[in-house]
Design a protein around this motif. Structure first.
Motif, PDB file in Angstrom:
ATOM      1  N   ARG A  77     -23.826  10.250 -48.764  1.00  0.00           N
ATOM      2  CA  ARG A  77     -25.230  10.365 -49.145  1.00  0.00           C
ATOM      3  C   ARG A  77     -25.559   9.332 -50.212  1.00  0.00           C
ATOM      4  NH1 ARG A  77     -25.443  14.983 -51.834  1.00  0.00           N
ATOM      5  NH2 ARG A  77     -23.183  15.115 -51.835  1.00  0.00           N
ATOM      6  N   ARG A  78     -26.805   8.904 -50.256  1.00  0.00           N
ATOM      7  CA  ARG A  78     -27.250   7.895 -51.214  1.00  0.00           C
ATOM      8  C   ARG A  78     -28.432   8.414 -52.017  1.00  0.00           C
ATOM      9  NH1 ARG A  78     -23.166   4.154 -51.435  1.00  0.00           N
ATOM     10  NH2 ARG A  78     -22.500   3.578 -49.318  1.00  0.00           N
ATOM     11  N   VAL A  79     -28.625   7.829 -53.175  1.00  0.00           N
ATOM     12  CA  VAL A  79     -29.816   8.128 -53.969  1.00  0.00           C
ATOM     13  C   VAL A  79     -30.942   7.271 -53.412  1.00  0.00           C
ATOM     14  CG1 VAL A  79     -30.846   8.141 -56.277  1.00  0.00           C
ATOM     15  CG2 VAL A  79     -28.398   8.633 -55.983  1.00  0.00           C
ATOM     16  N   ARG A  80     -31.881   7.906 -52.720  1.00  0.00           N
ATOM     17  CA  ARG A  80     -32.951   7.192 -52.036  1.00  0.00           C
ATOM     18  C   ARG A  80     -34.263   7.936 -52.243  1.00  0.00           C
ATOM     19  NH1 ARG A  80     -29.742   3.727 -51.983  1.00  0.00           N
ATOM     20  NH2 ARG A  80     -28.827   2.606 -50.220  1.00  0.00           N
ATOM     21  N   VAL A  81     -35.361   7.227 -52.177  1.00  0.00           N
ATOM     22  CA  VAL A  81     -36.673   7.856 -52.274  1.00  0.00           C
ATOM     23  C   VAL A  81     -36.840   8.828 -51.111  1.00  0.00           C
ATOM     24  CG1 VAL A  81     -39.172   7.455 -52.161  1.00  0.00           C
ATOM     25  CG2 VAL A  81     -37.710   5.925 -53.511  1.00  0.00           C
ATOM     26  N   GLY A  82     -37.327  10.018 -51.424  1.00  0.00           N
ATOM     27  CA  GLY A  82     -37.592  11.019 -50.412  1.00  0.00           C
ATOM     28  C   GLY A  82     -36.503  12.043 -50.221  1.00  0.00           C
ATOM     29  N   VAL A  83     -35.297  11.812 -50.780  1.00  0.00           N
ATOM     30  CA  VAL A  83     -34.226  12.791 -50.611  1.00  0.00           C
ATOM     31  C   VAL A  83     -34.322  13.844 -51.707  1.00  0.00           C
ATOM     32  CG1 VAL A  83     -32.739  11.040 -49.571  1.00  0.00           C
ATOM     33  CG2 VAL A  83     -32.518  11.547 -52.012  1.00  0.00           C
ATOM     34  N   ALA A  84     -33.710  14.996 -51.457  1.00  0.00           N
ATOM     35  CA  ALA A  84     -33.675  16.048 -52.465  1.00  0.00           C
ATOM     36  C   ALA A  84     -32.986  15.527 -53.723  1.00  0.00           C
ATOM     37  CB  ALA A  84     -32.949  17.269 -51.937  1.00  0.00           C
ATOM     38  N   ALA A  85     -33.513  15.888 -54.868  1.00  0.00           N
ATOM     39  CA  ALA A  85     -32.962  15.427 -56.148  1.00  0.00           C
ATOM     40  C   ALA A  85     -31.782  16.299 -56.554  1.00  0.00           C
ATOM     41  CB  ALA A  85     -34.042  15.424 -57.211  1.00  0.00           C
ATOM     42  N   ASP A  86     -30.753  16.314 -55.702  1.00  0.00           N
ATOM     43  CA  ASP A  86     -29.467  16.928 -56.023  1.00  0.00           C
ATOM     44  C   ASP A  86     -28.584  15.786 -56.518  1.00  0.00           C
ATOM     45  OD1 ASP A  86     -30.668  19.118 -54.908  1.00  0.00           O
ATOM     46  OD2 ASP A  86     -29.327  19.257 -53.181  1.00  0.00           O
ATOM     47  N   LEU A  87     -28.495  15.623 -57.814  1.00  0.00           N
ATOM     48  CA  LEU A  87     -27.945  14.406 -58.399  1.00  0.00           C
ATOM     49  C   LEU A  87     -27.002  14.737 -59.545  1.00  0.00           C
ATOM     50  CD1 LEU A  87     -31.344  12.480 -58.714  1.00  0.00           C
ATOM     51  CD2 LEU A  87     -29.680  12.253 -56.858  1.00  0.00           C
ATOM     52  N   VAL A  88     -26.111  13.776 -59.845  1.00  0.00           N
ATOM     53  CA  VAL A  88     -25.261  13.892 -61.019  1.00  0.00           C
ATOM     54  C   VAL A  88     -25.335  12.576 -61.784  1.00  0.00           C
ATOM     55  CG1 VAL A  88     -23.196  13.292 -59.667  1.00  0.00           C
ATOM     56  CG2 VAL A  88     -22.948  14.362 -61.902  1.00  0.00           C
ATOM     57  N   LEU A  89     -25.715  12.677 -63.057  1.00  0.00           N
ATOM     58  CA  LEU A  89     -25.777  11.523 -63.944  1.00  0.00           C
ATOM     59  C   LEU A  89     -24.502  11.494 -64.767  1.00  0.00           C
ATOM     60  CD1 LEU A  89     -27.345   9.161 -65.259  1.00  0.00           C
ATOM     61  CD2 LEU A  89     -28.272  10.843 -66.883  1.00  0.00           C
TER      62      LEU A  89
END
Length: 472
Positions: free
Chosen positions: A421-433
């Protein structure tokens, strides 16, 4: 929320999150109104991690249990002291986990009574397949009159206190537990950067499914959840957990006969569910390959945490288009046992990694918690180093490249080992900084680098949240 100065795909960018989605990515974005701002300081921003195989209820239960592993209690005296220090739960029971025979031998009720016999005690073997009950516990659950096939008996027909593969039976005879999935578990997962999990409990009953749904609805378990044991053909609560592949157990020793195994696979496929075959031995892997060859493969069919994969099976797994979910974290804990007990010629079969990916097999990684380390960064280190507790190495040729190990946690829950999976516009903001650029993250593989974990754009874990510095 606006995340400023994050590293995404090697570039410094700002990332805007709105309505639970990634709304914009650009070299510089202006703050809009009163939106919260997080200064990333060049740290990598990645999709949240997915643990592709763990046991939610057992992991939650372990938090109140006595650790009986050699690393905590090296001998019988230390185990006895730990069991006596333990405060019984509200119902008067003491629970031990991860027992290894090197501590005090093959325990039975009499042996456990010698360690602590004044209250009911149950101790789980590190494999998860065996419970040992002391005398008061045997009496409390009525083991003497039980007709479960997993109840071990001596030549006179008396129960020994050893109970094999009978978790559901035992749970039904124990005092009612408290909250099954406490918020602390969801937070612990989030602090590691985990935003999605696949629970591997087999054949879950409605109460277990409802408990997961309730925990997710309350926000106690904020992760996206897939259930291998969700009943076939039964709708799940919406919103709530999703059905994963149907778990089939092939533990080794008493493998299901071919026709029955093929029928299980066919039944799952008939309702649109791929299967996840829990294969504990090389023989189990080969049995599953023969059965799925006959039943036919459904996209998403997979083999879960095989300890041994025979060399001849590797190309067959690739040819059939199957996936594998590995648990290399056990190498760090049990690797010295493997080096002692597995013949040298068989060591390359142990927790295979590189040979599977070279054969084109999609490989997802997992903890198998609580039987392996929950920390995904520790699992990645084990996959890369394959180093034992004493400093030995198990099958160095099966080491994964560090980027490949990370990718094993970045594939979607529905397709472990699939496209990252990639950090892309439109995807769910399930993220780790993370608190460092990706290059440093890959060098360190340290959970301490997790600064902020977001699920649907909501802060749920990480060091910023611990310090109270994360945006609301």
């Amino acid at each position: 929320m606006l995340i400023r100065g994050a590293e995404v795909d090697g570039l410094p960018v700002d990332v805007r999150i709105r309505h639970g989605l990634v709304a914009a990515i650009a070299p510089a974005l202006p703050r809009e109104g009163t939106e919260a701002v997080v200064a990333a300081g060049g740290g990598a921003l990645l999709p949240g991690l997915t643990d592709h195989h763990l046991h939610l209820f057992a992991t939650a239960a372990e938090s109140g249990s006595v650790l009986c592993a050699p690393s905590a209690v090296p001998d019988a005296a230390a185990l006895s002291a730990a069991l006596h220090r333990a405060v019984p739960d509200a119902h008067g029971w003491v629970r031990g986990v991860r027992y290894d025979v090197s501590v005090a031998g093959d325990l039975d009720a009499a042996g456990l009574d010698r360690l602590r016999g004044d209250v009911p005690v149950r101790v789980r073997h590190r494999s998860g397949a065996l419970w040992v009950l002391n005398g008061p516990a045997v009496a409390a659950v009525g083991l003497g009159t039980a007709d479960h096939p997993g109840v071990e008996r001596d030549p006179a027909g008396r129960p020994t206190g050893r109970l094999h593969r009978a978790d559901a039976w035992l749970a039904g005879r124990l005092p009612a537990a408290g909250p099954l999935l406490p918020a602390a578990l969801g937070r612990q997962l989030a602090d590691h950067g985990i935003t999605a999990v696949t629970d591997a409990g087999p054949a879950l009953d409605p109460a277990a499914v409802d408990a997961v749904a309730a925990a997710t609805a309350r926000g106690d378990l904020p992760q996206r959840v897939h259930l291998l044991g969700a009943p076939l053909g039964v709708p799940l609560p919406d919103p709530g957990p999703a059905a994963g592949p149907w778990r089939i157990g092939l533990p080794g020793g008493g493998l299901p006969e071919h026709a029955g195994l093929t029928a299980q696979i066919t039944a799952a496929h008939r309702v649109g569910r791929p299967v996840a075959a829990h294969c504990a031995t090389g023989e189990a892997v080969l049995s599953f390959l023969a059965a799925v060859e006959e039943a036919g493969v459904l996209p998403g069919d997979r083999i879960d945490h095989p300890l041994l994969v025979p060399a001849a099976a590797v190309p067959e797994i690739g040819r059939l288009g199957l996936r594998v979910v590995g648990r290399p974290g056990l190498i760090a804990d049990l690797g010295d046992d493997y080096l002692r007990s597995v013949p040298p010629a068989g060591l390359p079969d142990v927790h295979r990694g590189a040979s599977l990916t070279a054969a084109g097999v999609p490989l997802g990684l997992s903890s198998d918690a609580p039987y392996g380390p929950l920390d995904p960064w520790a699992v990645m280190r084990a996959a890369v180093l394959r180093r034992t507790r004493s400093g030995g190495t198990v099958a160095a040729g099966e080491r994964l490249a560090v980027g490949r190990a990370l990718a094993g946690y970045l594939s979607p829950a529905a397709f472990p080992g699939g496209p990252v999976r990639r950090v892309r516009v439109g995807v769910a903001a399930d993220l780790v900084l993370l608190g460092a650029p990706l290059g440093e993250v890959l060098r360190r593989l340290d959970t301490a680098l997790v600064r902020l974990t977001l699920i649907g754009g909501r802060p749920v874990g990480g060091s910023l949240l611990t310090r109270g510095a994360a945006p609301g």
